[in-house]
Design a protein around this motif. Structure first.
Motif, PDB file in Angstrom:
ATOM      1  N   ILE A   1      35.608  45.481  30.886  1.00 50.05           N
ATOM      2  CA  ILE A   1      36.609  45.195  31.997  1.00 50.05           C
ATOM      3  C   ILE A   1      37.748  44.673  31.493  1.00 50.05           C
ATOM      4  O   ILE A   1      37.774  43.533  31.009  1.00 50.05           O
ATOM      5  CB  ILE A   1      35.881  44.401  33.333  1.00 50.05           C
ATOM      6  N   HIS A   2      38.968  45.144  31.583  1.00 45.55           N
ATOM      7  CA  HIS A   2      40.141  44.469  31.313  1.00 45.55           C
ATOM      8  C   HIS A   2      40.863  44.531  32.424  1.00 45.55           C
ATOM      9  O   HIS A   2      41.358  45.447  33.120  1.00 45.55           O
ATOM     10  CB  HIS A   2      40.863  45.497  30.270  1.00 45.55           C
ATOM     11  N   VAL A   3      41.580  43.308  32.821  1.00 45.42           N
ATOM     12  CA  VAL A   3      42.627  43.074  33.913  1.00 45.42           C
ATOM     13  C   VAL A   3      43.757  42.710  33.599  1.00 45.42           C
ATOM     14  O   VAL A   3      44.091  41.914  32.731  1.00 45.42           O
ATOM     15  CB  VAL A   3      41.930  41.901  34.901  1.00 45.42           C
ATOM     16  N   ILE A   4      44.903  43.590  34.248  1.00 49.37           N
ATOM     17  CA  ILE A   4      46.073  43.286  34.231  1.00 49.37           C
ATOM     18  C   ILE A   4      46.497  42.842  35.615  1.00 49.37           C
ATOM     19  O   ILE A   4      46.553  43.652  36.406  1.00 49.37           O
ATOM     20  CB  ILE A   4      46.897  44.780  33.906  1.00 49.37           C
ATOM     21  N   MET A   5      47.302  41.893  35.778  1.00 53.73           N
ATOM     22  CA  MET A   5      47.698  41.047  36.961  1.00 53.73           C
ATOM     23  C   MET A   5      49.075  40.430  36.892  1.00 53.73           C
ATOM     24  O   MET A   5      49.721  40.303  35.613  1.00 53.73           O
ATOM     25  CB  MET A   5      46.698  40.199  37.604  1.00 53.73           C
ATOM     26  N   GLY A   6      49.707  40.161  37.874  1.00 52.78           N
ATOM     27  CA  GLY A   6      51.019  39.694  38.153  1.00 52.78           C
ATOM     28  C   GLY A   6      51.564  39.712  39.430  1.00 52.78           C
ATOM     29  O   GLY A   6      51.106  40.563  40.088  1.00 52.78           O
TER      30      GLY A   6
ATOM     31  N   GLY B   1      48.323  37.671  43.730  1.00 51.22           N
ATOM     32  CA  GLY B   1      48.634  37.065  44.918  1.00 51.22           C
ATOM     33  C   GLY B   1      49.607  37.740  45.861  1.00 51.22           C
ATOM     34  O   GLY B   1      49.987  38.611  45.333  1.00 51.22           O
ATOM     35  N   ASP B   2      49.265  37.336  47.236  1.00 48.89           N
ATOM     36  CA  ASP B   2      50.296  37.894  47.965  1.00 48.89           C
ATOM     37  C   ASP B   2      51.643  37.239  48.037  1.00 48.89           C
ATOM     38  O   ASP B   2      51.969  36.458  47.427  1.00 48.89           O
ATOM     39  CB  ASP B   2      49.574  38.226  49.401  1.00 48.89           C
ATOM     40  N   TYR B   3      52.410  37.652  49.326  1.00 51.96           N
ATOM     41  CA  TYR B   3      53.729  36.940  49.149  1.00 51.96           C
ATOM     42  C   TYR B   3      53.868  35.488  49.777  1.00 51.96           C
ATOM     43  O   TYR B   3      54.669  34.985  49.523  1.00 51.96           O
ATOM     44  CB  TYR B   3      54.531  37.813  50.339  1.00 51.96           C
ATOM     45  N   LEU B   4      52.476  35.077  50.154  1.00 55.42           N
ATOM     46  CA  LEU B   4      52.447  33.671  50.393  1.00 55.42           C
ATOM     47  C   LEU B   4      51.665  32.966  49.374  1.00 55.42           C
ATOM     48  O   LEU B   4      51.208  31.776  49.441  1.00 55.42           O
ATOM     49  CB  LEU B   4      51.554  33.382  51.611  1.00 55.42           C
ATOM     50  N   ARG B   5      51.505  33.604  47.993  1.00 55.75           N
ATOM     51  CA  ARG B   5      50.743  33.043  46.975  1.00 55.75           C
ATOM     52  C   ARG B   5      49.302  32.853  47.375  1.00 55.75           C
ATOM     53  O   ARG B   5      48.839  32.010  46.402  1.00 55.75           O
ATOM     54  CB  ARG B   5      51.800  31.938  46.361  1.00 55.75           C
ATOM     55  N   ARG B   6      48.786  33.426  47.876  1.00 53.95           N
ATOM     56  CA  ARG B   6      47.229  33.449  48.105  1.00 53.95           C
ATOM     57  C   ARG B   6      46.680  34.547  47.490  1.00 53.95           C
ATOM     58  O   ARG B   6      47.315  35.495  47.192  1.00 53.95           O
ATOM     59  CB  ARG B   6      47.012  33.612  49.761  1.00 53.95           C
ATOM     60  N   SER B   7      45.352  34.184  47.348  1.00 58.42           N
ATOM     61  CA  SER B   7      44.324  35.418  46.465  1.00 58.42           C
ATOM     62  C   SER B   7      44.759  36.689  47.182  1.00 58.42           C
ATOM     63  O   SER B   7      44.575  36.924  48.630  1.00 58.42           O
ATOM     64  CB  SER B   7      43.086  34.998  46.456  1.00 58.42           C
ATOM     65  N   PHE B   8      44.953  37.867  46.753  1.00 60.50           N
ATOM     66  CA  PHE B   8      45.064  39.053  47.159  1.00 60.50           C
ATOM     67  C   PHE B   8      43.864  40.104  46.976  1.00 60.50           C
ATOM     68  O   PHE B   8      43.969  40.333  45.735  1.00 60.50           O
ATOM     69  CB  PHE B   8      46.396  39.653  46.841  1.00 60.50           C
TER      70      PHE B   8
ATOM     71  N   THR C   1      45.063  39.640  31.514  1.00 59.04           N
ATOM     72  CA  THR C   1      46.557  39.538  31.015  1.00 59.04           C
ATOM     73  C   THR C   1      47.465  39.426  32.526  1.00 59.04           C
ATOM     74  O   THR C   1      47.235  40.385  33.097  1.00 59.04           O
ATOM     75  CB  THR C   1      47.178  40.834  30.446  1.00 59.04           C
ATOM     76  N   LYS C   2      48.240  38.276  32.447  1.00 59.90           N
ATOM     77  CA  LYS C   2      48.893  38.001  33.437  1.00 59.90           C
ATOM     78  C   LYS C   2      50.563  38.074  32.765  1.00 59.90           C
ATOM     79  O   LYS C   2      50.946  37.467  31.856  1.00 59.90           O
ATOM     80  CB  LYS C   2      48.854  36.458  33.896  1.00 59.90           C
TER      81      LYS C   2
END
Length: 229
Positions: free
Chosen positions: A24-29, A136-143, A157-158
């Motif tokens: 499992i490879h995660v790309i987020m940002g 994260g969402d627009y309020l910087r909460r977990s999405f 990878t962030k």
């Protein structure tokens, strides 16, 4: 009967050999950080070495195309648009699914069954899953469930974008409108990547504006109720 038993034994052995052999490879940002571009780059790399791949995205995302993952730069790749992930083997076909090596998932934050699916794909079916989504969402909460799969990921990878205000590294997504829905799908007309400084400063400006708009809306609704009485 002997032939049936041997076929079953081969299937069981084959399944056991595949168990736990996936990844499992995660790309987020934030938005506009190149998550879909990075995902497509990895998928094309897997294709170049002969791997069988499939791409999946949420059916909620119809911004650029219904049946393609499309980057903000206009680069596309055919995909399956689904309301959930666990239905993918049935929709794709179990024989075809069994032959897959790699599954790419774009806009992963919209899938409520992301954790369950990733466990099945990597742990049980021995496949590689590459996940791209907002952390994260627009309020910087977990999405969504993107952060939930980090403990079971092989790599994370962030990415960062460029702040549209100052050009520094941007790790946050600022919503330009006063809409408060968590899931508000849009592009540059609705969102912009910003650094910490300009996220905080702009939030300070947006909050009073929202309060004014909410107050105006409440007054309008009160007037209409009085007129209808």
């Amino acid at each position: 009967m002997a032939t049936l038993d041997s076929d079953i034994s081969r299937d069981v052995i084959s399944h056991q050999e595949h168990r736990g052999s996936g990844a499992i490879h995660v790309i987020m940002g934030p938005m506009f950080s190149g998550k879909s571009t990075s995902l497509l780059r990895r998928i094309k790399s897997e294709i170049s070495i002969g791997k069988s791949v499939a791409m999946v995205k949420s059916s909620k995302d119809t911004r650029y195309a219904k049946d393609s993952v499309v980057t903000h730069d206009g680069i596309g790749f055919p995909c399956w648009a689904l309301p959930d992930l666990m239905s993918f083997p049935d929709i794709f076909g179990h024989d075809a699914y069994a032959k897959l090596d790699v599954i790419g998932i774009d806009e992963a934050q919209f899938f409520g069954d992301l954790y369950e699916f990733c466990c099945k794909v990597a742990d049980d079916d021995g496949k590689t899953v590459i996940v791209a989504g907002l952390d994260g969402d627009y309020l910087r909460r977990s999405f969504g469930a993107v952060l939930d799969i980090i403990p079971i990921a092989d790599s994370v990878t962030k990415l960062n974008a460029r702040c549209e205000v100052c050009g520094q590294k941007a790790f946050f997504t600022l919503r330009k409108t006063c809409d408060t829905k968590t899931e508000l799908i849009g592009g540059a007309d609705v969102y912009m990547p910003v650094c910490r400084k300009h996220y905080v400063n702009n939030q300070a400006l947006i909050k009073p504006s929202k309060e004014v708009l909410d107050s105006d809306k409440a007054r309008r609704e009160s007037c209409w109720r009085q007129l209808l009485l």
